[in-house]
Design a protein around this motif. Sequence first.
Motif, PDB file in Angstrom:
ATOM      1  N   ILE A  61     -75.990  30.546   5.683  1.00 56.54           N
ATOM      2  CA  ILE A  61     -75.590  31.876   6.151  1.00 56.54           C
ATOM      3  C   ILE A  61     -74.092  32.072   6.013  1.00 56.54           C
ATOM      4  O   ILE A  61     -73.640  33.142   5.580  1.00 56.54           O
ATOM      5  N   LEU A  62     -73.293  31.057   6.340  1.00 54.16           N
ATOM      6  CA  LEU A  62     -71.840  31.175   6.186  1.00 54.16           C
ATOM      7  C   LEU A  62     -71.465  31.403   4.727  1.00 54.16           C
ATOM      8  O   LEU A  62     -70.564  32.189   4.431  1.00 54.16           O
ATOM      9  N   LYS A  63     -72.158  30.738   3.817  1.00 58.34           N
ATOM     10  CA  LYS A  63     -71.891  30.948   2.394  1.00 58.34           C
ATOM     11  C   LYS A  63     -72.149  32.405   2.015  1.00 58.34           C
ATOM     12  O   LYS A  63     -71.332  33.045   1.341  1.00 58.34           O
ATOM     13  N   LYS A  64     -73.287  32.937   2.459  1.00 59.06           N
ATOM     14  CA  LYS A  64     -73.643  34.339   2.168  1.00 59.06           C
ATOM     15  C   LYS A  64     -72.614  35.296   2.788  1.00 59.06           C
ATOM     16  O   LYS A  64     -72.173  36.251   2.138  1.00 59.06           O
ATOM     17  N   LEU A  65     -72.224  35.044   4.035  1.00 61.88           N
ATOM     18  CA  LEU A  65     -71.249  35.913   4.704  1.00 61.88           C
ATOM     19  C   LEU A  65     -69.884  35.856   4.025  1.00 61.88           C
ATOM     20  O   LEU A  65     -69.170  36.860   3.970  1.00 61.88           O
ATOM     21  N   ARG A  66     -69.519  34.707   3.478  1.00 58.64           N
ATOM     22  CA  ARG A  66     -68.257  34.599   2.737  1.00 58.64           C
ATOM     23  C   ARG A  66     -68.343  35.380   1.426  1.00 58.64           C
ATOM     24  O   ARG A  66     -67.395  36.062   1.039  1.00 58.64           O
ATOM     25  N   GLU A  67     -69.485  35.293   0.741  1.00 61.22           N
ATOM     26  CA  GLU A  67     -69.684  36.048  -0.501  1.00 61.22           C
ATOM     27  C   GLU A  67     -69.602  37.549  -0.242  1.00 61.22           C
ATOM     28  O   GLU A  67     -69.084  38.297  -1.068  1.00 61.22           O
ATOM     29  N   LYS A  69     -67.834  38.924   1.956  1.00 64.30           N
ATOM     30  CA  LYS A  69     -66.488  39.222   2.501  1.00 64.30           C
ATOM     31  C   LYS A  69     -66.523  39.625   3.974  1.00 64.30           C
ATOM     32  O   LYS A  69     -65.669  40.364   4.452  1.00 64.30           O
ATOM     33  N   ILE A  70     -67.526  39.126   4.712  1.00 59.10           N
ATOM     34  CA  ILE A  70     -67.615  39.387   6.146  1.00 59.10           C
ATOM     35  C   ILE A  70     -66.927  38.273   6.912  1.00 59.10           C
ATOM     36  O   ILE A  70     -66.333  38.501   7.973  1.00 59.10           O
ATOM     37  N   VAL A  71     -66.957  37.064   6.353  1.00 58.90           N
ATOM     38  CA  VAL A  71     -66.361  35.893   6.996  1.00 58.90           C
ATOM     39  C   VAL A  71     -65.389  35.248   6.020  1.00 58.90           C
ATOM     40  O   VAL A  71     -65.622  35.236   4.811  1.00 58.90           O
ATOM     41  N   THR A  72     -64.304  34.711   6.551  1.00 57.18           N
ATOM     42  CA  THR A  72     -63.359  33.928   5.754  1.00 57.18           C
ATOM     43  C   THR A  72     -63.301  32.528   6.341  1.00 57.18           C
ATOM     44  O   THR A  72     -63.632  32.318   7.506  1.00 57.18           O
ATOM     45  N   GLY A  73     -62.858  31.592   5.534  1.00 60.11           N
ATOM     46  CA  GLY A  73     -62.738  30.220   6.004  1.00 60.11           C
ATOM     47  C   GLY A  73     -61.434  29.609   5.545  1.00 60.11           C
ATOM     48  O   GLY A  73     -60.913  29.957   4.489  1.00 60.11           O
ATOM     49  N   SER A  74     -60.908  28.711   6.364  1.00 59.26           N
ATOM     50  CA  SER A  74     -59.705  27.981   5.984  1.00 59.26           C
ATOM     51  C   SER A  74     -59.800  26.570   6.540  1.00 59.26           C
ATOM     52  O   SER A  74     -60.337  26.352   7.623  1.00 59.26           O
ATOM     53  N   LYS A  75     -59.299  25.629   5.763  1.00 63.61           N
ATOM     54  CA  LYS A  75     -59.350  24.235   6.198  1.00 63.61           C
ATOM     55  C   LYS A  75     -58.150  23.932   7.078  1.00 63.61           C
ATOM     56  O   LYS A  75     -57.030  24.313   6.774  1.00 63.61           O
ATOM     57  N   LYS A  76     -58.433  23.233   8.181  1.00 66.83           N
ATOM     58  CA  LYS A  76     -57.375  22.841   9.113  1.00 66.83           C
ATOM     59  C   LYS A  76     -57.645  21.436   9.606  1.00 66.83           C
ATOM     60  O   LYS A  76     -58.793  21.069   9.846  1.00 66.83           O
ATOM     61  N   ALA A  77     -56.580  20.665   9.763  1.00 66.07           N
ATOM     62  CA  ALA A  77     -56.716  19.326  10.326  1.00 66.07           C
ATOM     63  C   ALA A  77     -56.796  19.461  11.839  1.00 66.07           C
ATOM     64  O   ALA A  77     -56.001  20.173  12.459  1.00 66.07           O
ATOM     65  N   GLU A  78     -57.778  18.804  12.439  1.00 57.50           N
ATOM     66  CA  GLU A  78     -57.933  18.861  13.895  1.00 57.50           C
ATOM     67  C   GLU A  78     -56.793  18.107  14.568  1.00 57.50           C
ATOM     68  O   GLU A  78     -56.237  18.553  15.546  1.00 57.50           O
ATOM     69  N   SER A  91     -63.674  38.462   8.752  1.00 60.01           N
ATOM     70  CA  SER A  91     -62.621  38.886   7.829  1.00 60.01           C
ATOM     71  C   SER A  91     -61.762  40.007   8.394  1.00 60.01           C
ATOM     72  O   SER A  91     -60.707  40.302   7.856  1.00 60.01           O
ATOM     73  N   GLY A  92     -62.211  40.639   9.449  1.00 58.54           N
ATOM     74  CA  GLY A  92     -61.456  41.706  10.099  1.00 58.54           C
ATOM     75  C   GLY A  92     -62.035  41.938  11.481  1.00 58.54           C
ATOM     76  O   GLY A  92     -62.749  41.096  12.015  1.00 58.54           O
ATOM     77  N   SER A  93     -61.751  43.089  12.022  1.00 63.71           N
ATOM     78  CA  SER A  93     -62.289  43.425  13.341  1.00 63.71           C
ATOM     79  C   SER A  93     -63.801  43.633  13.253  1.00 63.71           C
ATOM     80  O   SER A  93     -64.359  43.745  12.160  1.00 63.71           O
ATOM     81  N   MET A  94     -64.437  43.718  14.394  1.00 58.15           N
ATOM     82  CA  MET A  94     -65.878  43.981  14.405  1.00 58.15           C
ATOM     83  C   MET A  94     -66.157  45.351  13.800  1.00 58.15           C
ATOM     84  O   MET A  94     -67.175  45.536  13.131  1.00 58.15           O
ATOM     85  N   ASP A  95     -65.252  46.310  13.986  1.00 63.13           N
ATOM     86  CA  ASP A  95     -65.395  47.623  13.345  1.00 63.13           C
ATOM     87  C   ASP A  95     -65.428  47.483  11.826  1.00 63.13           C
ATOM     88  O   ASP A  95     -66.217  48.138  11.143  1.00 63.13           O
ATOM     89  N   HIS A  96     -64.578  46.620  11.301  1.00 63.93           N
ATOM     90  CA  HIS A  96     -64.529  46.371   9.852  1.00 63.93           C
ATOM     91  C   HIS A  96     -65.854  45.770   9.382  1.00 63.93           C
ATOM     92  O   HIS A  96     -66.413  46.193   8.357  1.00 63.93           O
TER      93      HIS A  96
END
Length: 124
Positions: A61-67, A69-78, A91-96
Amino acid sequence: MREAEIIVLDEKDDEYVRVLENFGLGRSMAKIIICLALHQECTSRQIEIITGIKSSTVSIILKKLREDKIVTGSKKAEKDAEREIMHYRLSGSMDHVLAILEERKRKETSQYIEKIKKIKSKLK
Protein backbone atom coordinates in the motif's frame (compact mmCIF):
# COMPACT_ATOMS: atom_id res chain seq x y z
CA MET A 1 13.26 -4.85 28.11
CA ARG A 2 11.99 -1.36 27.40
CA GLU A 3 8.53 0.05 27.76
CA ALA A 4 6.79 1.86 24.98
CA GLU A 5 3.41 3.46 24.57
CA ILE A 6 1.46 2.02 21.67
CA ILE A 7 -1.18 4.22 20.11
CA VAL A 8 -3.68 2.47 17.88
CA LEU A 9 -6.60 3.73 15.82
CA ASP A 10 -9.80 4.02 17.87
CA GLU A 11 -13.53 4.29 17.07
CA LYS A 12 -13.30 8.02 16.27
CA ASP A 13 -10.47 7.36 13.83
CA ASP A 14 -12.54 4.54 12.33
CA GLU A 15 -15.14 7.14 11.31
CA TYR A 16 -12.48 8.87 9.21
CA VAL A 17 -11.49 5.51 7.73
CA ARG A 18 -15.10 4.90 6.67
CA VAL A 19 -15.24 8.33 4.99
CA LEU A 20 -12.17 7.43 2.92
CA GLU A 21 -13.67 4.03 2.14
CA ASN A 22 -16.64 5.93 0.68
CA PHE A 23 -14.12 7.59 -1.68
CA GLY A 24 -13.53 4.11 -3.01
CA LEU A 25 -10.37 3.30 -1.07
CA GLY A 26 -9.80 -0.09 0.49
CA ARG A 27 -10.01 -0.26 4.27
CA SER A 28 -6.28 -0.89 4.72
CA MET A 29 -5.29 2.02 2.49
CA ALA A 30 -7.72 4.30 4.32
CA LYS A 31 -6.28 3.21 7.67
CA ILE A 32 -2.73 4.00 6.54
CA ILE A 33 -3.71 7.46 5.29
CA ILE A 34 -5.50 8.24 8.58
CA CYS A 35 -2.52 6.89 10.53
CA LEU A 36 -0.16 9.25 8.71
CA ALA A 37 -2.59 12.16 9.04
CA LEU A 38 -2.71 11.68 12.81
CA HIS A 39 0.98 10.91 13.40
CA GLN A 40 2.63 13.13 10.75
CA GLU A 41 5.53 10.70 10.21
CA CYS A 42 5.86 6.95 10.79
CA THR A 43 8.05 4.02 9.86
CA SER A 44 6.38 1.07 8.18
CA ARG A 45 6.75 -0.87 11.46
CA GLN A 46 4.93 1.88 13.37
CA ILE A 47 2.17 1.87 10.74
CA GLU A 48 1.82 -1.91 11.16
CA ILE A 49 1.40 -1.55 14.92
CA ILE A 50 -0.96 1.43 14.82
CA THR A 51 -3.23 0.02 12.11
CA GLY A 52 -2.95 -3.70 12.81
CA ILE A 53 -2.15 -4.38 9.14
CA LYS A 54 0.41 -7.05 8.14
CA SER A 55 3.83 -5.80 7.04
CA SER A 56 3.57 -7.15 3.50
CA THR A 57 0.25 -5.37 3.00
CA VAL A 58 1.65 -2.13 4.48
CA SER A 59 4.59 -2.29 2.05
CA ILE A 60 2.36 -2.83 -0.98
CA ILE A 61 0.00 0.00 0.00
CA LEU A 62 2.83 2.43 0.79
CA LYS A 63 4.33 1.72 -2.63
CA LYS A 64 0.98 2.49 -4.31
CA LEU A 65 0.49 5.66 -2.23
CA ARG A 66 3.99 6.85 -3.17
CA GLU A 67 3.27 6.22 -6.87
CA ASP A 68 0.05 8.24 -6.51
CA LYS A 69 2.02 11.08 -4.83
CA ILE A 70 -0.13 10.82 -1.68
CA VAL A 71 2.75 9.70 0.54
CA THR A 72 6.44 10.59 0.51
CA GLY A 73 9.29 8.77 2.17
CA SER A 74 12.75 9.68 3.37
CA LYS A 75 15.47 7.62 4.98
CA LYS A 76 16.61 8.66 8.44
CA ALA A 77 19.00 7.12 10.93
CA GLU A 78 17.26 6.39 14.22
CA LYS A 79 20.52 6.72 16.19
CA ASP A 80 24.10 7.44 15.26
CA ALA A 81 25.80 4.56 13.42
CA GLU A 82 22.50 2.74 12.79
CA ARG A 83 21.22 1.94 9.36
CA GLU A 84 18.73 4.36 7.89
CA ILE A 85 15.04 3.54 8.14
CA MET A 86 12.37 4.84 5.77
CA HIS A 87 9.97 7.32 7.35
CA TYR A 88 6.68 8.04 5.61
CA ARG A 89 4.43 11.08 5.67
CA LEU A 90 1.56 12.51 3.68
CA SER A 91 2.75 14.56 0.71
CA GLY A 92 0.73 17.54 1.93
CA SER A 93 -2.15 18.43 4.19
CA MET A 94 -5.18 16.19 4.49
CA ASP A 95 -6.99 18.70 2.25
CA HIS A 96 -4.32 18.09 -0.40
CA VAL A 97 -4.73 14.31 -0.08
CA LEU A 98 -8.51 14.60 -0.32
CA ALA A 99 -8.12 16.78 -3.43
CA ILE A 100 -5.98 14.06 -5.05
CA LEU A 101 -8.55 11.40 -4.16
CA GLU A 102 -11.41 13.60 -5.36
CA GLU A 103 -9.71 14.20 -8.71
CA ARG A 104 -9.07 10.48 -9.11
CA LYS A 105 -12.74 9.77 -8.39
CA ARG A 106 -13.80 12.42 -10.95
CA LYS A 107 -11.65 10.79 -13.64
CA GLU A 108 -13.03 7.34 -12.82
CA THR A 109 -16.59 8.67 -12.92
CA SER A 110 -16.12 10.50 -16.21
CA GLN A 111 -14.60 7.37 -17.78
CA TYR A 112 -17.56 5.36 -16.53
CA ILE A 113 -20.03 7.90 -17.95
CA GLU A 114 -18.24 7.84 -21.32
CA LYS A 115 -18.55 4.06 -21.45
CA ILE A 116 -22.27 4.32 -20.68
CA LYS A 117 -22.69 6.90 -23.47
CA LYS A 118 -20.93 4.59 -25.95
CA ILE A 119 -23.20 1.71 -25.00
CA LYS A 120 -26.29 3.92 -25.34
CA SER A 121 -25.20 5.17 -28.76
CA LYS A 122 -24.63 1.60 -29.99
CA LEU A 123 -28.07 0.50 -28.76
CA LYS A 124 -29.92 3.22 -30.70
